[in-house]
Scaffold this motif. Structure first.
Motif, PDB file in Angstrom:
ATOM      1  N   ILE A 197       1.065  -1.191  -0.120  1.00  0.00           N
ATOM      2  CA  ILE A 197      -0.040   0.027  -0.033  1.00  0.00           C
ATOM      3  C   ILE A 197       0.876   1.168  -0.129  1.00  0.00           C
ATOM      4  CG2 ILE A 197      -1.662   1.152   1.373  1.00  0.00           C
ATOM      5  CD1 ILE A 197      -2.748  -1.431   2.446  1.00  0.00           C
ATOM      6  N   GLU A 198       1.821   1.328   0.865  1.00  0.00           N
ATOM      7  CA  GLU A 198       2.588   2.377   0.791  1.00  0.00           C
ATOM      8  C   GLU A 198       3.519   2.555  -0.235  1.00  0.00           C
ATOM      9  OE1 GLU A 198       3.928   3.824   5.042  1.00  0.00           O
ATOM     10  OE2 GLU A 198       4.177   1.407   5.290  1.00  0.00           O
ATOM     11  N   GLU A 199       3.909   1.472  -1.106  1.00  0.00           N
ATOM     12  CA  GLU A 199       4.536   1.792  -2.293  1.00  0.00           C
ATOM     13  C   GLU A 199       3.734   2.382  -3.366  1.00  0.00           C
ATOM     14  OE1 GLU A 199       6.405  -0.968  -5.821  1.00  0.00           O
ATOM     15  OE2 GLU A 199       5.677  -2.202  -3.855  1.00  0.00           O
ATOM     16  N   GLY A 200       2.431   2.038  -3.265  1.00  0.00           N
ATOM     17  CA  GLY A 200       1.425   2.628  -4.043  1.00  0.00           C
ATOM     18  C   GLY A 200       1.275   3.991  -3.831  1.00  0.00           C
ATOM     19  N   MET A 201       1.268   4.396  -2.486  1.00  0.00           N
ATOM     20  CA  MET A 201       1.034   5.786  -1.980  1.00  0.00           C
ATOM     21  C   MET A 201       2.215   6.772  -2.551  1.00  0.00           C
ATOM     22  SD  MET A 201      -0.318   4.785   1.848  1.00  0.00           S
ATOM     23  CE  MET A 201      -0.444   6.606   2.629  1.00  0.00           C
ATOM     24  N   ASP A 202       3.499   6.135  -2.394  1.00  0.00           N
ATOM     25  CA  ASP A 202       4.545   6.652  -3.080  1.00  0.00           C
ATOM     26  C   ASP A 202       4.511   7.096  -4.631  1.00  0.00           C
ATOM     27  OD1 ASP A 202       5.752   6.769  -0.645  1.00  0.00           O
ATOM     28  OD2 ASP A 202       7.130   5.054  -0.971  1.00  0.00           O
ATOM     29  N   PHE A 203       4.044   5.802  -5.334  1.00  0.00           N
ATOM     30  CA  PHE A 203       3.743   6.124  -6.838  1.00  0.00           C
ATOM     31  C   PHE A 203       2.767   7.196  -7.011  1.00  0.00           C
ATOM     32  CE2 PHE A 203       1.953   5.343 -10.953  1.00  0.00           C
ATOM     33  CZ  PHE A 203       2.941   4.852 -11.436  1.00  0.00           C
ATOM     34  N   TYR A 204       1.532   7.304  -6.291  1.00  0.00           N
ATOM     35  CA  TYR A 204       0.545   8.308  -6.427  1.00  0.00           C
ATOM     36  C   TYR A 204       1.316   9.780  -6.106  1.00  0.00           C
ATOM     37  CZ  TYR A 204      -3.264  11.155  -4.863  1.00  0.00           C
ATOM     38  OH  TYR A 204      -4.253  12.284  -4.706  1.00  0.00           O
ATOM     39  N   ARG A 205       1.959   9.918  -5.137  1.00  0.00           N
ATOM     40  CA  ARG A 205       2.547  11.142  -4.815  1.00  0.00           C
ATOM     41  C   ARG A 205       3.500  11.614  -6.237  1.00  0.00           C
ATOM     42  NH1 ARG A 205       2.392   9.303   0.416  1.00  0.00           N
ATOM     43  NH2 ARG A 205       4.467   8.413   0.346  1.00  0.00           N
ATOM     44  N   GLU A 206       4.307  10.574  -6.753  1.00  0.00           N
ATOM     45  CA  GLU A 206       4.919  10.963  -7.890  1.00  0.00           C
ATOM     46  C   GLU A 206       4.181  11.009  -9.283  1.00  0.00           C
ATOM     47  OE1 GLU A 206       9.111   9.182 -10.068  1.00  0.00           O
ATOM     48  OE2 GLU A 206       8.484   8.138  -8.121  1.00  0.00           O
ATOM     49  N   ALA A 207       3.035  10.622  -9.315  1.00  0.00           N
ATOM     50  CA  ALA A 207       2.395  10.802 -10.424  1.00  0.00           C
ATOM     51  C   ALA A 207       1.321  11.845 -10.253  1.00  0.00           C
ATOM     52  CB  ALA A 207       1.412   9.436 -10.666  1.00  0.00           C
ATOM     53  N   ALA A 208       1.372  12.526  -9.166  1.00  0.00           N
ATOM     54  CA  ALA A 208       0.206  13.610  -8.791  1.00  0.00           C
ATOM     55  C   ALA A 208       0.272  14.744  -9.938  1.00  0.00           C
ATOM     56  CB  ALA A 208       0.590  14.245  -7.361  1.00  0.00           C
ATOM     57  N   ASP A 209       1.366  15.218 -10.447  1.00  0.00           N
ATOM     58  CA  ASP A 209       1.140  16.328 -11.398  1.00  0.00           C
ATOM     59  C   ASP A 209       0.647  15.994 -12.618  1.00  0.00           C
ATOM     60  OD1 ASP A 209       3.479  14.935 -11.848  1.00  0.00           O
ATOM     61  OD2 ASP A 209       4.793  16.435 -12.753  1.00  0.00           O
ATOM     62  N   ILE A 210       0.737  14.683 -12.863  1.00  0.00           N
ATOM     63  CA  ILE A 210       0.083  14.097 -14.290  1.00  0.00           C
ATOM     64  C   ILE A 210      -1.375  14.106 -13.902  1.00  0.00           C
ATOM     65  CG2 ILE A 210       0.202  12.355 -15.948  1.00  0.00           C
ATOM     66  CD1 ILE A 210       2.994  11.481 -15.041  1.00  0.00           C
ATOM     67  N   ILE A 211      -1.833  13.481 -12.881  1.00  0.00           N
ATOM     68  CA  ILE A 211      -2.995  13.346 -12.408  1.00  0.00           C
ATOM     69  C   ILE A 211      -3.670  14.645 -12.319  1.00  0.00           C
ATOM     70  CG2 ILE A 211      -4.678  12.913 -10.806  1.00  0.00           C
ATOM     71  CD1 ILE A 211      -2.560  10.563  -9.819  1.00  0.00           C
ATOM     72  N   LYS A 212      -3.244  15.981 -11.888  1.00  0.00           N
ATOM     73  CA  LYS A 212      -3.550  16.991 -11.696  1.00  0.00           C
ATOM     74  C   LYS A 212      -3.688  18.011 -13.003  1.00  0.00           C
ATOM     75  CE  LYS A 212      -2.974  21.258  -8.621  1.00  0.00           C
ATOM     76  NZ  LYS A 212      -2.089  21.759  -7.525  1.00  0.00           N
ATOM     77  N   SER A 213      -2.868  17.930 -13.802  1.00  0.00           N
ATOM     78  CA  SER A 213      -2.502  18.760 -14.688  1.00  0.00           C
ATOM     79  C   SER A 213      -2.352  18.343 -15.976  1.00  0.00           C
ATOM     80  CB  SER A 213      -1.450  19.551 -14.418  1.00  0.00           C
ATOM     81  OG  SER A 213      -1.264  20.267 -13.123  1.00  0.00           O
ATOM     82  N   GLY A 214      -2.523  17.056 -16.167  1.00  0.00           N
ATOM     83  CA  GLY A 214      -2.427  16.310 -17.668  1.00  0.00           C
ATOM     84  C   GLY A 214      -3.737  16.415 -18.260  1.00  0.00           C
ATOM     85  N   THR A 215      -3.332  15.799 -19.472  1.00  0.00           N
ATOM     86  CA  THR A 215      -4.466  15.409 -20.603  1.00  0.00           C
ATOM     87  C   THR A 215      -4.683  14.112 -20.825  1.00  0.00           C
ATOM     88  OG1 THR A 215      -4.122  17.429 -21.748  1.00  0.00           O
ATOM     89  CG2 THR A 215      -5.182  15.999 -22.882  1.00  0.00           C
ATOM     90  N   THR A 216      -6.024  13.401 -20.766  1.00  0.00           N
ATOM     91  CA  THR A 216      -6.274  11.996 -20.956  1.00  0.00           C
ATOM     92  C   THR A 216      -6.390  11.830 -22.416  1.00  0.00           C
ATOM     93  OG1 THR A 216      -7.270  11.706 -18.836  1.00  0.00           O
ATOM     94  CG2 THR A 216      -7.616   9.996 -20.503  1.00  0.00           C
ATOM     95  N   ILE A 217      -5.394  11.102 -22.919  1.00  0.00           N
ATOM     96  CA  ILE A 217      -5.315  10.756 -24.565  1.00  0.00           C
ATOM     97  C   ILE A 217      -5.704   9.438 -24.815  1.00  0.00           C
ATOM     98  CG2 ILE A 217      -3.397  12.549 -24.595  1.00  0.00           C
ATOM     99  CD1 ILE A 217      -1.342  10.245 -24.836  1.00  0.00           C
ATOM    100  N   LYS A 218      -6.154   8.546 -24.092  1.00  0.00           N
ATOM    101  CA  LYS A 218      -6.661   7.328 -24.298  1.00  0.00           C
ATOM    102  C   LYS A 218      -7.312   6.716 -23.259  1.00  0.00           C
ATOM    103  CE  LYS A 218      -5.179   2.930 -26.265  1.00  0.00           C
ATOM    104  NZ  LYS A 218      -3.888   1.961 -26.876  1.00  0.00           N
ATOM    105  N   ILE A 219      -8.610   6.493 -23.367  1.00  0.00           N
ATOM    106  CA  ILE A 219      -9.338   5.496 -22.462  1.00  0.00           C
ATOM    107  C   ILE A 219     -10.004   4.259 -23.511  1.00  0.00           C
ATOM    108  CG2 ILE A 219     -11.276   5.214 -21.059  1.00  0.00           C
ATOM    109  CD1 ILE A 219     -11.201   8.283 -20.449  1.00  0.00           C
ATOM    110  N   GLU A 220      -9.499   3.204 -23.225  1.00  0.00           N
ATOM    111  CA  GLU A 220      -9.785   2.009 -24.225  1.00  0.00           C
ATOM    112  C   GLU A 220     -10.249   0.850 -23.319  1.00  0.00           C
ATOM    113  OE1 GLU A 220      -7.073  -0.690 -26.583  1.00  0.00           O
ATOM    114  OE2 GLU A 220      -7.403   1.046 -27.620  1.00  0.00           O
ATOM    115  N   ASN A 221     -11.575   0.327 -23.493  1.00  0.00           N
ATOM    116  CA  ASN A 221     -12.038  -0.919 -22.987  1.00  0.00           C
ATOM    117  C   ASN A 221     -13.160  -1.399 -23.634  1.00  0.00           C
ATOM    118  OD1 ASN A 221     -14.699  -0.077 -22.182  1.00  0.00           O
ATOM    119  ND2 ASN A 221     -13.655   0.965 -20.374  1.00  0.00           N
ATOM    120  N   ARG A 222     -13.441  -2.570 -23.393  1.00  0.00           N
ATOM    121  CA  ARG A 222     -14.533  -3.265 -24.508  1.00  0.00           C
ATOM    122  C   ARG A 222     -15.505  -3.499 -23.158  1.00  0.00           C
ATOM    123  NH1 ARG A 222     -13.741  -8.703 -24.594  1.00  0.00           N
ATOM    124  NH2 ARG A 222     -11.552  -9.589 -23.743  1.00  0.00           N
TER     125      ARG A 222
END
Length: 611
Positions: free
Chosen positions: A521-546
Motif C-alpha cells: 500500500i505504501e509503495e502505491g502511495m509513493d507512486f501516487y505522489r510521484e504521479a500527482a502532477d500528471i493526474i492534476k494537470s495532464g490530458t487524458t489521451i486514451k481510454i480504451e476498454n470493451r
C-alpha cells in the motif's frame, strides 16, 4: 453552424410538424423574434411585445461560454415555458455521444449513430424528429450527465457541450428541413420539467450557463470542457493529499475508540485527511433514519467531537466530518417540523425515510449554521463531506411552478456551500451525493473534491473512475481503495492503482493488515505522489476498454494521461481478459512501475518519460 435562441411563451402557439409534446422548440415565440444585434459576444433579439432576448457569449481560448437573458420591457406580465441556455443549428454530425449514469455505475459512454436515433429528415421535411433527454430533480447526474458530444466522422469534427445545471435540465437534438442537426439545451421546460416562470414588466431571467467546445476527437473536446471548469479549491488541498474515510471501516458506527485506533495505525503513513463519516450523531438508532439531528452521540464520543478532532490533529492529519445537511430522517425530532420542510401540492414531500429542509427558509439556514458551521469551527474540523442521498423529484411548492420551486431551493443550497467557505476559508469541501449524483460543473466549482461513486469495493471501480475523466477534473475525483485483511497482493494492486485516476482515498480494515500488505500500500502511495502532477494537470489521451457489464466486467482497460513530457499509463484486466500489450512502453523511458498484470482482475501502472 449558427448560434441562436429558443423560447416558448405561454400565450404563443406551439410548433407544428407533429412536435407538440415532444419539444417546445420552433414555437411562435421563437419565430416571432427579430434579431437586432449580432456581435462576437452577444446576439440580441426583440419581439413585438417588447421582450428582449440576449444570448451572451464569452470566448475563451478553447471554449465558448453561453447563457441567455430574457428581459420583459413590455407593459404586461408574461410566462416563460422554455428558454434555452444554448441553441446551435446547422451541425453536421452522424454520431451522438452521451454519458449514462446510475448509482454506482456513473459515466458509461453511450455512442449511437443519427440513423439509430432516427434523426433524418422526413421525405417531405414536414415532420420534426426529436431526441430529448435530461434529468428531473435535485440529483442532476442521474441517468445522464448534462453533457453531449456530436461527431462528424467524415471530417473528424466534434462539438461538445456541458450544462452548468444543479437542478432539472434537458438537451434536445432536432432534425427537420435537411440533414443537419440543431442542438438545444437548458432548464427542463414546462413539458419535461414542470417549469415555467412568470415575469412582470421590468423583470429579467437568466438561464444557467453552458460551455461549448470544438475539436478533432472526443478526448480533445472533453479535456477542453473539463479544463474550462474553475473550482474553488482550498489552498490546503492543492497538493493532492491522501484521504482516509472510515465509513468502510465502521459502517456508520464511528466512535472515539475506533477513531483513535485508526489514528494510531495511520500515524506517519503520509495520510493528510481523516474523515469521520455518518453515524456520529443521534441515539444509536441507525445513521440513516437519524439524519437531521446533528447532536453528537456522547455514548460514542465521550467528551464530544472536539476530542476526536484534536486526536486526529495530534497524529498529523486534518480531521473531517460528514453531514447530510439538506435532509431529515424519519427518526429525527424534526420529522414533523412541517413549517420548514419542503412540500409538493401542499403535502410534505417524503421520499422513503427522508424529508427535505426548505433551504430558502431563513429559519432553516440559521439552524444549519448552528448545527453545521459552528460545529466545524468549535471542534476544529478542516474538512466537510456534504452528502445528499435522495432527490426532490420534479419539484416543490414555493414558486409559480414545481420546477421553479426546485430551482430556487437548489440555488439556496449552493449559497449555503458558499457560506461555509466564507466563514471557514481554508475548509476542504467534498461534494457527495450517494457518490456521483451531483457531479455537474456548477456544483464542482463550489468544492475542492467530490466522491466519484459509491462503488467502494466493486470490480468496476477503475471503469467508473476512468469515465470521470470526461466530465470532471481528476484532481477533484476522490476514488476509494478499501483494504481488507484477506486481500491478496493482486487485489491490493487492483484497488490502489484505481485511485491513480484521481484522488486517493483509503478505507477498510487497515488495522488487520500485515506488514507485507502495508508495504504494498505504501509503495502505491509513493507512486501516487510521484504521479500527482500528471493526474492534476495532464490530458487524458486514451481510454480504451470493451466492457459491457459493470457488475461482471470482461476484457481489459488501458488509460493514458500525459503532462509535458511525462506519461501515466494505467492498465486493468477483468474477467476473461487477454494479456496486456506493452508495446506502447517501448518508445519511452520507464521511470517507475507498480503492480502486476498477470491474470484476471490484476493491474499495473507505469510512469514514463520522453527522452
Amino acid at each position: 453552424m449558427d448560434y441562436y435562441v429558443e423560447l416558448k411563451l405561454r400565450k404563443d402557439a406551439h410548433n407544428g410538424g407533429f412536435s407538440n409534446g415532444l419539444t417546445l422548440c420552433g414555437s411562435e415565440s421563437t419565430k416571432g423574434l427579430e434579431r437586432i444585434l449580432k456581435k462576437d459576444d452577444k446576439i440580441v433579439y426583440k419581439n413585438n411585445t417588447n421582450h428582449y432576448v440576449t444570448m451572451n457569449m464569452v470566448h475563451n481560448s478553447d471554449t465558448i461560454e453561453v447563457s441567455t437573458l430574457f428581459e420583459n420591457k413590455g407593459t404586461e406580465s408574461t410566462t416563460l415555458e422554455m428558454l434555452s441556455s444554448f441553441a446551435i443549428k446547422g451541425i453536421k454530425a452522424d454520431k451522438i455521444h452521451r454519458l449514462q449514469s446510475f448509482w454506482s455505475a456513473e459515466g458509461k459512454l453511450r455512442t449511437e449513430t443519427t440513423m439509430e436515433l432516427h434523426l433524418e429528415p422526413s421525405w417531405n421535411q414536414c415532420g420534426m424528429r426529436v431526441e430529448k433527454f435530461g434529468n428531473l430533480g435535485s440529483m442532476p447526474v442521474r441517468k445522464y450527465f448534462p453533457f453531449i458530444a456530436l461527431e462528424n466522422s467524415e471530417t473528424q469534427e466534434f462539438t461538445a457541450v456541458q450544462l452548468y445545471s444543479p437542478y432539472s435540465w434537458q438537451i434536445e437534438i432536432l432534425c427537420k428541413e435537411d440533414e443537419t442537426l440543431s442542438l438545444v439545451g437548458g432548464i427542463a421546460d414546462r413539458d419535461f420539467g414542470h417549469w415555467f416562470k412568470n415575469l412582470s414588466p421590468g423583470e429579467t431571467f437568466t438561464t444557467p450557463k453552458a460551455v461549448i467546445a470544438r475539436g478533432n476527437s472526443l478526448y480533445e473536446v472533453c479535456d477542453k470542457l473539463v479544463k474550462a471548469q474553475k473550482p474553488e479549491i482550498s489552498q490546503v488541498d492543492l497538493d493532492m493529499g491522501i484521504m482516509f474515510n472510515e465509513y468502510c471501516t465502521t459502517w456508520g458506527n464511528p466512535t472515539l475508540e475506533n477513531i483513535k485506533k485508526i489514528c494510531n495505525k495511520l500515524k506517519n503513513k503520509a495520510v493528510k485527511y481523516l474523515v469521520i463519516d455518518s453515524g456520529w450523531y443521534g441515539k444509536n438508532e441507525g445513521w440513516w433514519a437519524s439524519i437531521g439531528d446533528w447532536d453528537v452521540n456522547y455514548e460514542k464520543f465521550p467528551g464530544g467531537l472536539k476530542k476526536a478532532a484534536d486526536y486526529i490533529r495530534e497524529n498529523g492529519m486534518i480531521p473531517g466530518l460528514w453531514f447530510e445537511m439538506e435532509s431529515v430522517g424519519r427518526l429525527s425530532k424534526h420529522w414533523n417540523n412541517i413549517e420548514h420542510l419542503l412540500k409538493k401540492d401542499g403535502v410534505v414531500l417524503t421520499v422513503g425515510d427522508k424529508r427535505f429542509w426548505d433551504m430558502s427558509d431563513p429559519w432553516v439556514i440559521k439552524n444549519l449554521h448552528k448545527m453545521v458551521i459552528e460545529t466545524l469551527k468549535e471542534c476544529g474540523f478542516g474538512y466537510i463531506k456534504i452528502d445528499y442521498n435522495d432527490t426532490i423529484g420534479i419539484g416543490c411548492d414555493g414558486a409559480e411552478s414545481l420546477g421553479e420551486g426546485l430551482r430556487q431551493r437548489i440555488l439556496a443550497t449552493q449559497d449555503f456551500f458558499r457560506k461555509i467557505k466564507e466563514e471557514i476559508p481554508d475548509i476542504v469541501i467534498e461534494n457527495c451525493s450517494s457518490g456521483g449524483h451531483r457531479l455537474e460543473p456548477s456544483m464542482m466549482e463550489l468544492v475542492s473534491q467530490a466522491s466519484f461513486s459509491d462503488a467502494h469495493e466493486t470490480t468496476a471501480i477503475p471503469i467508473i473512475a476512468a469515465n470521470m475523466h470526461r466530465v470532471i477534473k481528476p484532481s477533484q475525483s476522490q476514488i476509494w481503495a478499501v483494504m481488507r485483511g484477506n486481500d491478496s497482493d493482486s487485489r491490493i494492486y487492483y484497488s490502489i492503482i484505481s485511485t491513480f485516476f484521481g484522488r486517493m482515498c483509503l478505507s477498510g480494515d487497515i488495522y488487520d493488515l500485515t506488514d507485507k500488505q502495508w508495504s504494498l500500500i505504501e509503495e502505491g502511495m509513493d507512486f501516487y505522489r510521484e504521479a500527482a502532477d500528471i493526474i492534476k494537470s495532464g490530458t487524458t489521451i486514451k481510454i480504451e476498454n470493451r466492457v459491457i457489464s459493470y457488475n461482471k466486467p470482461e476484457g481489459e482497460q488501458i488509460v493514458i494521461r500525459k503532462y509535458e513530457n511525462k506519461f501515466l499509463v494505467i492498465a486493468h484486466r477483468f474477467e476473461n481478459s487477454k494479456e496486456t500489450s506493452t508495446d506502447y512502453l517501448k518508445h519511452y523511458k520507464t521511470v517507475r512501475e507498480y503492480g502486476a498484470i498477470d491474470c484476471d482482475f490484476s493491474a499495473k501502472a507505469w510512469l514514463l518519460i520522453e527522452e
